[in-house]
Design an enzyme around this catalytic site. Structure first.
Site, PDB file in Angstrom:
ATOM      1  N   ASP A  13      51.569  41.253  38.895  1.00 24.04           N
ATOM      2  CA  ASP A  13      52.566  42.219  39.354  1.00 24.04           C
ATOM      3  C   ASP A  13      53.565  42.532  38.236  1.00 24.04           C
ATOM      4  O   ASP A  13      53.844  41.686  37.386  1.00 24.04           O
ATOM      5  CB  ASP A  13      53.305  41.647  40.573  1.00 24.04           C
ATOM      6  CG  ASP A  13      54.073  42.722  41.329  1.00 24.04           C
ATOM      7  OD1 ASP A  13      53.808  43.929  41.120  1.00 24.04           O
ATOM      8  OD2 ASP A  13      54.960  42.357  42.120  1.00 24.04           O
ATOM      9  N   HIS A  30      50.019  49.826  33.526  1.00 24.37           N
ATOM     10  CA  HIS A  30      48.668  49.419  33.957  1.00 24.37           C
ATOM     11  C   HIS A  30      47.739  49.302  32.747  1.00 24.37           C
ATOM     12  O   HIS A  30      46.914  48.402  32.669  1.00 24.37           O
ATOM     13  CB  HIS A  30      48.099  50.429  34.960  1.00 24.37           C
ATOM     14  CG  HIS A  30      48.883  50.495  36.246  1.00 24.37           C
ATOM     15  ND1 HIS A  30      49.312  49.375  36.905  1.00 24.37           N
ATOM     16  CD2 HIS A  30      49.305  51.552  36.987  1.00 24.37           C
ATOM     17  CE1 HIS A  30      49.966  49.734  38.009  1.00 24.37           C
ATOM     18  NE2 HIS A  30      49.979  51.056  38.075  1.00 24.37           N
ATOM     19  N   LEU A 125      32.747  30.642  32.742  1.00 20.46           N
ATOM     20  CA  LEU A 125      33.725  31.052  33.749  1.00 20.46           C
ATOM     21  C   LEU A 125      33.156  32.101  34.712  1.00 20.46           C
ATOM     22  O   LEU A 125      32.406  32.988  34.293  1.00 20.46           O
ATOM     23  CB  LEU A 125      34.935  31.670  33.012  1.00 20.46           C
ATOM     24  CG  LEU A 125      36.081  32.190  33.874  1.00 20.46           C
ATOM     25  CD1 LEU A 125      36.923  31.023  34.386  1.00 20.46           C
ATOM     26  CD2 LEU A 125      36.974  33.149  33.070  1.00 20.46           C
TER      27      LEU A 125
HETATM   28  C1  FPP Z   1      51.015  45.675  40.072  1.00 15.46           C
HETATM   29  O1  FPP Z   1      51.965  46.309  39.270  1.00 15.46           O
HETATM   30  C2  FPP Z   1      49.714  45.778  39.541  1.00 15.46           C
HETATM   31  C3  FPP Z   1      48.650  46.344  40.172  1.00 15.46           C
HETATM   32  C4  FPP Z   1      48.648  47.512  41.057  1.00 15.46           C
HETATM   33  C5  FPP Z   1      47.346  45.732  40.016  1.00 15.46           C
HETATM   34  C6  FPP Z   1      47.032  45.186  38.675  1.00 15.46           C
HETATM   35  C7  FPP Z   1      46.457  46.181  37.778  1.00 15.46           C
HETATM   36  C8  FPP Z   1      46.299  45.957  36.452  1.00 15.46           C
HETATM   37  C9  FPP Z   1      46.623  44.673  35.803  1.00 15.46           C
HETATM   38  C10 FPP Z   1      45.803  47.028  35.563  1.00 15.46           C
HETATM   39  C11 FPP Z   1      44.531  47.588  35.980  1.00 15.46           C
HETATM   40  C12 FPP Z   1      43.425  46.674  35.817  1.00 15.46           C
HETATM   41  C13 FPP Z   1      42.158  47.068  35.909  1.00 15.46           C
HETATM   42  C14 FPP Z   1      41.065  46.111  35.718  1.00 15.46           C
HETATM   43  C15 FPP Z   1      41.846  48.458  36.190  1.00 15.46           C
HETATM   44  P1  FPP Z   1      52.961  47.296  40.004  1.00 15.46           P
HETATM   45  O2  FPP Z   1      52.519  48.677  39.670  1.00 15.46           O
HETATM   46  O3  FPP Z   1      53.030  46.980  41.450  1.00 15.46           O
HETATM   47  O4  FPP Z   1      54.303  46.923  39.265  1.00 15.46           O
HETATM   48  P2  FPP Z   1      55.777  47.072  39.863  1.00 15.46           P
HETATM   49  O5  FPP Z   1      55.906  46.022  40.932  1.00 15.46           O
HETATM   50  O6  FPP Z   1      56.625  46.774  38.666  1.00 15.46           O
HETATM   51  O7  FPP Z   1      55.912  48.475  40.352  1.00 15.46           O
END
Ligand code: FPP
Length: 225
Positions: A13, A30, A125
């Site tokens: 997150d 992302h 893994l």
């Molecule tokens: C949360 O950050 C993250 C996600 C929605 C999922 C994790 C995605 C990635 C690590 C990148 C994509 C990976 C792949 C494999 C495609 P948020 O957007 O909720 O952050 P915030 O809480 O700061 O808004």
């Protein structure tokens, strides 16, 4: 004897906030987050004690985000899978998608299946990527599978019908919030939970190692004394 972090699960997150801090659009977070996945998977693949690493990439609730962000995440996943295949193979990592991938486009589903097939022989893994994943949805699908097969629902049969049966030892959430967000609710029944304020794009293998070191000194009782 110290605990072994056999199954490590991470709620990644903080991508959006990281991008905001850099005065960049959310999607840049992302993009950087996907690069961090590579570092963490490589680190885990070289860490003898870790046999499974489950990463939460897209939840059943993430469809509620603006279409442009969802579309970007789909494109990023496409790019990620194509780019990571040689890295998985080089590091003997078996890739598995967990979640209801039938929610994705046909093209993406094909790429997910191909990545699974091409890494199926890898014995190091296991890297589960949670895609269109929600723990409640996983449990409901598992119960429906058992019912369709005429099997009695027991703890063991339900466990085996889940997308991933292995119980989680160490569950980490980056980004400062303290919640599970519908992630591995069954498997994490006795997981040790670690929360860090570090935003996912700033997370490093060094921090993961220090969390593992702290995890190892925790006394796990599993309901006993
Ligand atoms: C949360 O950050 C993250 C996600 C929605 C999922 C994790 C995605 C990635 C690590 C990148 C994509 C990976 C792949 C494999 C495609 P948020 O957007 O909720 O952050 P915030 O809480 O700061 O808004």
């Amino acid at each position: 004897m110290s605990n072994l972090p056999r199954h490590v699960a991470i709620i990644m997150d903080g991508n959006g906030r990281w991008a905001q801090q850099q005065e960049q659009p959310r999607v840049k977070g992302h993009e950087r987050g996907a690069e961090v996945i590579r570092d963490i998977v490589t680190f885990a693949s070289r860490h003898e004690e870790i046999s499974t690493l489950t990463l939460y990439a897209f939840s059943t609730e993430n469809w509620k985000r603006p279409k442009v962000e969802v579309d970007f995440l789909m494109k990023l996943l496409n790019r990620y899978l194509k780019k990571e295949l040689p890295i998985y193979l080089e590091n003997n990592v078996r890739f598995c998608a967990i979640g209801d991938v039938s929610g994705f486009s046909g093209k993406l589903q094909k790429l997910i299946r191909e990545t699974e097939e091409k890494t199926a022989h890898c014995t190091g893994l296991t890297q589960n990527l949670a895609l269109n994943y929600g723990a409640k949805d996983e449990i409901v699908r598992a119960v429906n599978t058992l019912q369709a097969e005429g099997r009695v629902v027991t703890s063991e049969s339900l466990n085996s019908a889940l997308d991933t049966p292995q119980s989680v030892d160490l569950l980490i959430r980056t980004g400062g919030d303290h919640r599970l967000s519908n992630f591995l609710l069954w498997q994490a029944a006795y997981a040790e939970l670690f929360f860090t304020r570090t935003l996912w794009p700033d997370f490093t293998s060094h921090e993961l190692q220090s969390i593992i070191d702290r995890f190892k000194s925790v006394e796990r009782r599993f309901g006993g004394l």
